[in-house]
Each structure stands twice: as C-alpha cells, then as structure tokens.
Design a protein around this motif. Structure first.
Motif, PDB file in Angstrom:
ATOM      1  N   ILE A 130       0.862  -1.184   0.000  1.00  0.00           N
ATOM      2  CA  ILE A 130       0.000   0.000   0.000  1.00  0.00           C
ATOM      3  C   ILE A 130       0.897   1.232   0.000  1.00  0.00           C
ATOM      4  CG2 ILE A 130      -1.683   1.346   1.322  1.00  0.00           C
ATOM      5  CD1 ILE A 130      -2.846  -1.301   2.292  1.00  0.00           C
ATOM      6  N   ILE A 131       0.614   2.135  -0.909  1.00  0.00           N
ATOM      7  CA  ILE A 131       1.418   3.342  -1.080  1.00  0.00           C
ATOM      8  C   ILE A 131       0.535   4.560  -0.813  1.00  0.00           C
ATOM      9  CG2 ILE A 131       2.938   4.613  -2.627  1.00  0.00           C
ATOM     10  CD1 ILE A 131       3.909   1.772  -2.214  1.00  0.00           C
ATOM     11  N   VAL A 132       0.978   5.425   0.090  1.00  0.00           N
ATOM     12  CA  VAL A 132       0.281   6.691   0.327  1.00  0.00           C
ATOM     13  C   VAL A 132       1.004   7.763  -0.477  1.00  0.00           C
ATOM     14  CG1 VAL A 132      -0.528   8.355   2.032  1.00  0.00           C
ATOM     15  CG2 VAL A 132      -0.348   5.930   2.642  1.00  0.00           C
ATOM     16  N   LEU A 133       0.266   8.431  -1.344  1.00  0.00           N
ATOM     17  CA  LEU A 133       0.842   9.408  -2.268  1.00  0.00           C
ATOM     18  C   LEU A 133       0.334  10.816  -1.976  1.00  0.00           C
ATOM     19  CD1 LEU A 133       0.223   7.413  -5.572  1.00  0.00           C
ATOM     20  CD2 LEU A 133       2.454   7.710  -4.473  1.00  0.00           C
ATOM     21  N   LEU A 134       1.237  11.772  -2.020  1.00  0.00           N
ATOM     22  CA  LEU A 134       0.849  13.180  -2.094  1.00  0.00           C
ATOM     23  C   LEU A 134       0.885  13.541  -3.566  1.00  0.00           C
ATOM     24  CD1 LEU A 134       0.318  16.045  -0.870  1.00  0.00           C
ATOM     25  CD2 LEU A 134       2.807  16.353  -0.889  1.00  0.00           C
ATOM     26  N   THR A 135      -0.287  13.792  -4.148  1.00  0.00           N
ATOM     27  CA  THR A 135      -0.346  14.081  -5.579  1.00  0.00           C
ATOM     28  C   THR A 135      -0.528  15.576  -5.825  1.00  0.00           C
ATOM     29  OG1 THR A 135      -2.749  13.849  -5.795  1.00  0.00           O
ATOM     30  CG2 THR A 135      -1.426  11.833  -5.948  1.00  0.00           C
ATOM     31  N   ARG A 136      -0.218  15.972  -7.029  1.00  0.00           N
ATOM     32  CA  ARG A 136      -0.318  17.390  -7.375  1.00  0.00           C
ATOM     33  C   ARG A 136      -1.768  17.829  -7.546  1.00  0.00           C
ATOM     34  NH1 ARG A 136      -0.140  21.402 -11.288  1.00  0.00           N
ATOM     35  NH2 ARG A 136       1.513  22.952 -10.940  1.00  0.00           N
ATOM     36  N   ASN A 137      -2.591  16.979  -8.135  1.00  0.00           N
ATOM     37  CA  ASN A 137      -3.945  17.394  -8.513  1.00  0.00           C
ATOM     38  C   ASN A 137      -5.069  16.607  -7.851  1.00  0.00           C
ATOM     39  OD1 ASN A 137      -3.136  19.430 -10.477  1.00  0.00           O
ATOM     40  ND2 ASN A 137      -2.413  17.710 -11.721  1.00  0.00           N
ATOM     41  N   HIS A 138      -4.724  15.664  -6.954  1.00  0.00           N
ATOM     42  CA  HIS A 138      -5.764  14.864  -6.303  1.00  0.00           C
ATOM     43  C   HIS A 138      -5.540  14.731  -4.798  1.00  0.00           C
ATOM     44  CE1 HIS A 138      -6.029  13.669 -10.561  1.00  0.00           C
ATOM     45  NE2 HIS A 138      -7.304  13.434 -10.316  1.00  0.00           N
ATOM     46  N   GLY A 139      -4.682  15.565  -4.234  1.00  0.00           N
ATOM     47  CA  GLY A 139      -4.438  15.507  -2.797  1.00  0.00           C
ATOM     48  C   GLY A 139      -3.797  14.195  -2.385  1.00  0.00           C
ATOM     49  N   ILE A 140      -4.177  13.706  -1.202  1.00  0.00           N
ATOM     50  CA  ILE A 140      -3.658  12.434  -0.704  1.00  0.00           C
ATOM     51  C   ILE A 140      -4.425  11.286  -1.351  1.00  0.00           C
ATOM     52  CG2 ILE A 140      -3.410  10.953   1.321  1.00  0.00           C
ATOM     53  CD1 ILE A 140      -1.407  13.182   1.300  1.00  0.00           C
ATOM     54  N   VAL A 141      -3.688  10.358  -1.943  1.00  0.00           N
ATOM     55  CA  VAL A 141      -4.282   9.180  -2.576  1.00  0.00           C
ATOM     56  C   VAL A 141      -3.629   7.939  -1.980  1.00  0.00           C
ATOM     57  CG1 VAL A 141      -4.585   7.884  -4.723  1.00  0.00           C
ATOM     58  CG2 VAL A 141      -4.789  10.386  -4.731  1.00  0.00           C
ATOM     59  N   ARG A 142      -4.452   6.993  -1.568  1.00  0.00           N
ATOM     60  CA  ARG A 142      -3.947   5.712  -1.064  1.00  0.00           C
ATOM     61  C   ARG A 142      -4.188   4.653  -2.126  1.00  0.00           C
ATOM     62  NH1 ARG A 142      -5.424   8.826   3.049  1.00  0.00           N
ATOM     63  NH2 ARG A 142      -4.118   8.788   4.932  1.00  0.00           N
ATOM     64  N   GLY A 143      -3.110   4.005  -2.514  1.00  0.00           N
ATOM     65  CA  GLY A 143      -3.225   3.026  -3.586  1.00  0.00           C
ATOM     66  C   GLY A 143      -2.482   1.750  -3.265  1.00  0.00           C
ATOM     67  N   VAL A 199       2.504   8.911 -12.009  1.00  0.00           N
ATOM     68  CA  VAL A 199       1.843   7.637 -11.728  1.00  0.00           C
ATOM     69  C   VAL A 199       0.540   7.495 -12.506  1.00  0.00           C
ATOM     70  CG1 VAL A 199       2.837   7.333  -9.435  1.00  0.00           C
ATOM     71  CG2 VAL A 199       0.703   8.611  -9.682  1.00  0.00           C
ATOM     72  N   GLN A 200       0.216   6.250 -12.813  1.00  0.00           N
ATOM     73  CA  GLN A 200      -1.065   5.894 -13.425  1.00  0.00           C
ATOM     74  C   GLN A 200      -1.894   5.201 -12.358  1.00  0.00           C
ATOM     75  OE1 GLN A 200      -1.871   6.161 -16.927  1.00  0.00           O
ATOM     76  NE2 GLN A 200      -3.967   5.517 -16.469  1.00  0.00           N
ATOM     77  N   LEU A 201      -3.119   5.711 -12.110  1.00  0.00           N
ATOM     78  CA  LEU A 201      -3.960   5.175 -11.046  1.00  0.00           C
ATOM     79  C   LEU A 201      -5.354   4.848 -11.557  1.00  0.00           C
ATOM     80  CD1 LEU A 201      -2.544   7.999  -9.134  1.00  0.00           C
ATOM     81  CD2 LEU A 201      -2.801   5.964  -7.746  1.00  0.00           C
ATOM     82  N   TYR A 202      -5.887   3.743 -11.021  1.00  0.00           N
ATOM     83  CA  TYR A 202      -7.281   3.371 -11.259  1.00  0.00           C
ATOM     84  C   TYR A 202      -8.022   3.545  -9.935  1.00  0.00           C
ATOM     85  CZ  TYR A 202      -6.019   1.419 -15.788  1.00  0.00           C
ATOM     86  OH  TYR A 202      -5.578   1.265 -17.082  1.00  0.00           O
ATOM     87  N   PRO A 203      -8.901   4.539  -9.821  1.00  0.00           N
ATOM     88  CA  PRO A 203      -9.554   4.820  -8.538  1.00  0.00           C
ATOM     89  C   PRO A 203     -10.619   3.798  -8.180  1.00  0.00           C
ATOM     90  CG  PRO A 203     -10.423   6.260 -10.238  1.00  0.00           C
ATOM     91  CD  PRO A 203      -9.309   5.475 -10.879  1.00  0.00           C
TER      92      PRO A 203
END
Length: 242
Positions: free
Chosen positions: A24-37, A61-65
């Motif tokens: 599990i990776i917790v990301l600080l993204t530029r355009n979506h805030g905090i994202v857990r993936g 990163v490429q993410l599927y929400p």
C-alpha cells in the motif's frame, strides 16, 4: 460504475506491506491531494516499477480509482531527491518530517501549491548545510498556505505594533506585554525577525555563528505547527532528540 483512470505527479509519503507481494502506497499528488493506492506484486524481485515507489522520489503515476484503495498500475521517475538525503541522518530526518507535515496539511482535493512547496523543500535539503533551517522554512511557508502563519511582529491577540518579546502558539504568534498569557515563550525580538526572514525564503541571511538562535526558531516553528494540527509528529520528535 468504474471510474476512469488518471495520471498525476506524486510523491510517496508512506508505504505498508500488504498481503504476500503487494504494498500500500500513500501518495501526495499534485492534482488529487492524498491518494492511497495498492501496488500489486511490487515486492516480487521481478516487479517492473516497485523500486521506484520509494520515499523522496517524484513520480508520474497511473492510477485506477476505487472506493477504498486506488490501484497503481505504473510509475515513471520524474526526479530523484534521495541522493544526499538518505546518507545523512539530519537531512533524512528533515526530509521525512517534510513528507509527514505535507500529509497532515493536504486534503483530498488538488493542491498544486503544496505539492510544489514539498518538492522544492526536498530539492533544497539534498545538499543543504543547514537542513533544519530548510525544514523550518517549509513549515512556515506551508502554514502560511494553510492560513496558520504566526504573527512575527504585531501582537497576534490585539494587533499592537511590535517588536515584541514573547511567543504563544495558541494566541497566534508574537504577543505583547499586555496579552502575554501563561505558557508564553520569552524570545528576543531579533529572533522573531530572523524567523520572518526564514518564512520569506531568506535563510542565507541567518547568522550561523548563533546556533542558539536557530534552535529557538525551530522550537517556535515546531510548537506553532503542532498546536494547529493538534498532535506531535514522530518525525519531528526524532529530529529533536538527535
């Protein structure tokens, strides 16, 4: 209904092992805030991009929400900030604190400014001779962005013009003689001026021959931040014990 995938710039701020091969990776993204993936299979030795999902690496990163955890299907390195950080305890501690602070300030909405401030701070710390000052600058700039900037000249309680010689995080910063409450910290007016210089990006003007002044700036900045987020941060505690 399946939501569309998206790409974003991101910094890894925390990781957890999950199952036998996932993480599990917790990301600080530029355009979506905090994202857990979840990055599936990245703990296997043949993982294509697992080695990129590390602290102090800026990614595309490429993410599927999904409702709980997004799926990270790809990651390309944009910038590698770990060089110069992971070899030095103080730089590593300061950089770790920056990521933790950014996580607490960020929400679930886009915040390009916070993202850029975070990457800027990591870049500055890479070869910094005074990483704690760089951390303090980040904290002050991030608090200003969040609306928590301390008053460093006028009294935070009554607005009486300074300079003043006391600081109280609960009151909002510098306090005058009449508004000084129990628990206020006595501080020279010159130190508050130095703190203003740090907040405005003038760390080069801080006299390095007075380490006690730098220590006070860090103590006041940390106290103000932790009062607003209503918790003590482990990364700052580790740094202060060093």
């Amino acid at each position: 209904m399946r939501r569309e995938s998206f790409r974003d710039r991101a910094l890894v701020v925390k990781t957890y092992d999950f199952g036998e091969a996932d993480r599990i990776i917790v990301l600080l993204t530029r355009n979506h805030g905090i994202v857990r993936g979840v990055a599936k299979g990245v703990r296997r030795s043949k993982s294509r991009f697992g080695s990129r999902l590390q602290l102090f690496v800026e990614l595309d990163v490429q993410l599927y929400p999904s409702r709980k955890l997004s799926t990270i299907s790809g990651a390309d390195t944009v910038a590698y900030y770990a060089s110069g950080i992971i070899e030095d305890f103080t730089r590593y501690s300061c950089a770790s604190a920056i990521l933790e602070i950014a996580t607490h300030i960020a929400g679930l909405e886009k915040d390009p400014h916070l993202f850029e401030e975070t990457t800027r701070a990591l870049k500055n710390i890479q070869d910094s001779a005074e990483p704690v000052l760089d951390l303090d600058e980040f904290m002050l700039r991030a608090m200003n962005h969040a609306g928590w900037a301390p008053s460093l000249f006028d009294c935070a309680s009554c607005g009486r013009p300074g300079p003043h010689t006391a600081f109280n995080p609960g009151a909002g910063g510098a306090v005058c003689l009449y508004c000084r409450q129990a628990g206020s910290i006595a501080v020279p007016a010159e130190t508050l001026h130095m703190m203003w210089l740090v907040a405005n990006g003038h760390t080069a003007r801080i006299p390095l021959e007075h380490p006690e002044q730098q220590s006070t700036i860090h103590r006041l900045t940390t106290a103000h931040l932790q009062w607003h987020i209503e918790r003590k941060l482990p990364t700052l505690a580790v740094l202060d014990q060093a």
